[in-house]
Write a protein that holds these residues in place. Structure first.
Motif, PDB file in Angstrom:
ATOM      1  N   GLY A   1       0.842  -2.816 -10.851  1.00 27.09           N
ATOM      2  CA  GLY A   1       0.893  -1.709 -11.770  1.00 27.09           C
ATOM      3  C   GLY A   1       1.012  -2.173 -13.207  1.00 27.09           C
ATOM      4  N   GLY A   2       0.878  -1.214 -14.117  1.00 31.14           N
ATOM      5  CA  GLY A   2       0.996  -1.559 -15.532  1.00 31.14           C
ATOM      6  C   GLY A   2       0.548  -0.410 -16.404  1.00 31.14           C
ATOM      7  N   LEU A   3       0.375  -0.724 -17.675  1.00 33.61           N
ATOM      8  CA  LEU A   3      -0.066   0.256 -18.659  1.00 33.61           C
ATOM      9  C   LEU A   3      -1.530  -0.011 -18.982  1.00 33.61           C
ATOM     10  CD1 LEU A   3       0.468   2.468 -20.793  1.00 33.61           C
ATOM     11  CD2 LEU A   3       1.214   0.633 -22.341  1.00 33.61           C
ATOM     12  N   VAL A   4      -2.347   1.026 -18.908  1.00 36.48           N
ATOM     13  CA  VAL A   4      -3.770   0.881 -19.166  1.00 36.48           C
ATOM     14  C   VAL A   4      -4.267   2.129 -19.891  1.00 36.48           C
ATOM     15  CG1 VAL A   4      -4.439   1.867 -16.927  1.00 36.48           C
ATOM     16  CG2 VAL A   4      -5.984   0.271 -18.095  1.00 36.48           C
ATOM     17  N   GLN A   5      -5.290   1.968 -20.688  1.00 33.89           N
ATOM     18  CA  GLN A   5      -5.873   3.113 -21.376  1.00 33.89           C
ATOM     19  C   GLN A   5      -6.771   3.905 -20.431  1.00 33.89           C
ATOM     20  OE1 GLN A   5      -7.855   1.610 -24.906  1.00 33.89           O
ATOM     21  NE2 GLN A   5      -6.024   1.939 -26.154  1.00 33.89           N
ATOM     22  N   ALA A   6      -6.939   5.158 -20.740  1.00 35.67           N
ATOM     23  CA  ALA A   6      -7.835   5.996 -19.942  1.00 35.67           C
ATOM     24  C   ALA A   6      -9.226   5.362 -19.895  1.00 35.67           C
ATOM     25  CB  ALA A   6      -7.916   7.394 -20.544  1.00 35.67           C
ATOM     26  N   GLY A   7      -9.811   5.387 -18.713  1.00 29.26           N
ATOM     27  CA  GLY A   7     -11.102   4.749 -18.500  1.00 29.26           C
ATOM     28  C   GLY A   7     -11.005   3.324 -18.010  1.00 29.26           C
ATOM     29  N   GLY A   8      -9.817   2.768 -18.066  1.00 28.47           N
ATOM     30  CA  GLY A   8      -9.618   1.395 -17.639  1.00 28.47           C
ATOM     31  C   GLY A   8      -9.436   1.261 -16.137  1.00 28.47           C
ATOM     32  N   SER A   9      -9.126   0.031 -15.719  1.00 32.95           N
ATOM     33  CA  SER A   9      -8.998  -0.283 -14.293  1.00 32.95           C
ATOM     34  C   SER A   9      -7.724  -1.063 -14.014  1.00 32.95           C
ATOM     35  CB  SER A   9     -10.199  -1.112 -13.819  1.00 32.95           C
ATOM     36  OG  SER A   9     -11.415  -0.408 -13.973  1.00 32.95           O
ATOM     37  N   LEU A  10      -7.248  -0.923 -12.822  1.00 33.36           N
ATOM     38  CA  LEU A  10      -6.144  -1.718 -12.305  1.00 33.36           C
ATOM     39  C   LEU A  10      -6.401  -1.965 -10.826  1.00 33.36           C
ATOM     40  CD1 LEU A  10      -2.888  -0.067 -13.749  1.00 33.36           C
ATOM     41  CD2 LEU A  10      -3.743  -2.349 -14.282  1.00 33.36           C
ATOM     42  N   ARG A  11      -5.876  -3.070 -10.319  1.00 34.06           N
ATOM     43  CA  ARG A  11      -5.921  -3.319  -8.883  1.00 34.06           C
ATOM     44  C   ARG A  11      -4.504  -3.494  -8.369  1.00 34.06           C
ATOM     45  NH1 ARG A  11      -8.547  -7.985  -4.988  1.00 34.06           N
ATOM     46  NH2 ARG A  11      -6.786  -9.219  -5.781  1.00 34.06           N
ATOM     47  N   LEU A  12      -4.113  -2.620  -7.487  1.00 29.13           N
ATOM     48  CA  LEU A  12      -2.805  -2.720  -6.859  1.00 29.13           C
ATOM     49  C   LEU A  12      -2.916  -3.548  -5.585  1.00 29.13           C
ATOM     50  CD1 LEU A  12      -1.490   0.947  -7.185  1.00 29.13           C
ATOM     51  CD2 LEU A  12      -1.407  -0.924  -8.849  1.00 29.13           C
ATOM     52  N   SER A  13      -1.855  -4.260  -5.292  1.00 26.63           N
ATOM     53  CA  SER A  13      -1.791  -5.065  -4.077  1.00 26.63           C
ATOM     54  C   SER A  13      -0.574  -4.673  -3.261  1.00 26.63           C
ATOM     55  CB  SER A  13      -1.697  -6.553  -4.412  1.00 26.63           C
ATOM     56  OG  SER A  13      -2.831  -6.995  -5.126  1.00 26.63           O
ATOM     57  N   CYS A  14      -0.715  -4.735  -1.961  1.00 31.58           N
ATOM     58  CA  CYS A  14       0.393  -4.468  -1.046  1.00 31.58           C
ATOM     59  C   CYS A  14       0.453  -5.636  -0.079  1.00 31.58           C
ATOM     60  CB  CYS A  14       0.177  -3.162  -0.302  1.00 31.58           C
ATOM     61  SG  CYS A  14       1.482  -2.743   0.880  1.00 31.58           S
ATOM     62  N   ALA A  15       1.544  -6.369  -0.134  1.00 31.39           N
ATOM     63  CA  ALA A  15       1.721  -7.532   0.718  1.00 31.39           C
ATOM     64  C   ALA A  15       2.714  -7.230   1.825  1.00 31.39           C
ATOM     65  CB  ALA A  15       2.206  -8.715  -0.112  1.00 31.39           C
ATOM     66  N   ALA A  16       2.394  -7.649   3.028  1.00 32.82           N
ATOM     67  CA  ALA A  16       3.289  -7.484   4.163  1.00 32.82           C
ATOM     68  C   ALA A  16       3.975  -8.808   4.456  1.00 32.82           C
ATOM     69  CB  ALA A  16       2.522  -7.014   5.385  1.00 32.82           C
ATOM     70  N   SER A  17       5.251  -8.751   4.719  1.00 32.07           N
ATOM     71  CA  SER A  17       5.994  -9.950   5.108  1.00 32.07           C
ATOM     72  C   SER A  17       6.921  -9.596   6.262  1.00 32.07           C
ATOM     73  CB  SER A  17       6.795 -10.497   3.926  1.00 32.07           C
ATOM     74  OG  SER A  17       7.747  -9.549   3.488  1.00 32.07           O
ATOM     75  N   GLY A  18       7.477 -10.613   6.871  1.00 27.26           N
ATOM     76  CA  GLY A  18       8.313 -10.395   8.041  1.00 27.26           C
ATOM     77  C   GLY A  18       7.479 -10.387   9.309  1.00 27.26           C
ATOM     78  N   ARG A  19       6.405  -9.656   9.252  1.00 22.34           N
ATOM     79  CA  ARG A  19       5.394  -9.654  10.293  1.00 22.34           C
ATOM     80  C   ARG A  19       4.145  -9.070   9.663  1.00 22.34           C
ATOM     81  NH1 ARG A  19       6.037  -4.471  14.133  1.00 22.34           N
ATOM     82  NH2 ARG A  19       3.838  -4.400  13.592  1.00 22.34           N
ATOM     83  N   SER A  20       3.081  -9.095  10.369  1.00 19.51           N
ATOM     84  CA  SER A  20       1.840  -8.597   9.790  1.00 19.51           C
ATOM     85  C   SER A  20       1.827  -7.068   9.792  1.00 19.51           C
ATOM     86  CB  SER A  20       0.645  -9.119  10.584  1.00 19.51           C
ATOM     87  OG  SER A  20       0.633  -8.522  11.870  1.00 19.51           O
ATOM     88  N   PHE A  21       0.783  -6.506   9.186  1.00 21.19           N
ATOM     89  CA  PHE A  21       0.620  -5.064   9.217  1.00 21.19           C
ATOM     90  C   PHE A  21       0.455  -4.561  10.642  1.00 21.19           C
ATOM     91  CE2 PHE A  21       0.665  -3.707   4.972  1.00 21.19           C
ATOM     92  CZ  PHE A  21      -0.002  -4.612   4.165  1.00 21.19           C
ATOM     93  N   GLY A  22       0.076  -5.453  11.537  1.00 22.66           N
ATOM     94  CA  GLY A  22      -0.150  -5.010  12.905  1.00 22.66           C
ATOM     95  C   GLY A  22      -1.414  -4.211  13.007  1.00 22.66           C
ATOM     96  N   SER A  23      -1.472  -3.285  13.922  1.00 26.12           N
ATOM     97  CA  SER A  23      -2.693  -2.526  14.165  1.00 26.12           C
ATOM     98  C   SER A  23      -2.653  -1.147  13.515  1.00 26.12           C
ATOM     99  CB  SER A  23      -2.920  -2.388  15.669  1.00 26.12           C
ATOM    100  OG  SER A  23      -1.801  -1.756  16.261  1.00 26.12           O
ATOM    101  N   GLY A  24      -1.690  -0.934  12.654  1.00 28.28           N
ATOM    102  CA  GLY A  24      -1.581   0.379  12.028  1.00 28.28           C
ATOM    103  C   GLY A  24      -2.445   0.524  10.794  1.00 28.28           C
ATOM    104  N   LYS A  25      -2.624   1.744  10.390  1.00 23.80           N
ATOM    105  CA  LYS A  25      -3.308   2.014   9.130  1.00 23.80           C
ATOM    106  C   LYS A  25      -2.351   1.735   7.981  1.00 23.80           C
ATOM    107  CE  LYS A  25      -2.105   6.909   9.357  1.00 23.80           C
ATOM    108  NZ  LYS A  25      -1.417   6.798  10.650  1.00 23.80           N
TER     109      LYS A  25
END
Length: 123
Positions: free
Chosen positions: A8-32
């Protein structure tokens, strides 16, 4: 499963960001895995979700055509590419995933949640 959202962060309208979600402890498994967002004083709302295989995805109408969700199971990562950002996209963004049993059956939808990452879009 512990989830960590970042990007996350601050961006101007029209701009782009890429969010990431990391799993730890175990994998995401078979869930959505889903992305949600929340503005203070409002209910948390659904943004996007992706199936375990990555072949199926779903988006809120408000982000269709602008946001893209993807996942890399080998790296235990899920991403949300956000383009053409608007001030109304400003929110705290959370990732979440299902609780599944060893057979891969979903027991509880969106049981595990990350801590959230702030996205602010200035006009």
């Amino acid at each position: 499963v512990q989830l960590q959202a970042s990007g996350g962060g601050l961006v101007q309208a029209g701009g782009s960001l890429r969010l990431s979600c990391a799993a730890s402890g175990r994998s995401f498994g078979s869930g959505k895995v889903g992305w949600f967002r929340q503005v203070p004083g409002k209910e948390r709302e659904f943004v996007a979700a992706i199936s375990w295989t990555g072949r199926n995805s779903d988006y809120a109408d408000s982000v269709k055509g602008r946001f893209t969700i993807s996942r890399d199971n080998a790296k235990n990562m899920v991403y949300l590419q956000m383009n053409s950002l608007k001030p109304e996209d400003t929110a705290v963004y959370y990732c979440a995933t299902d609780r599944t049993n060893p057979s891969g059956m979903v027991m509880i939808n969106y049981y595990y949640w990350g801590q959230g990452t702030q996205v602010t879009v200035s006009s």
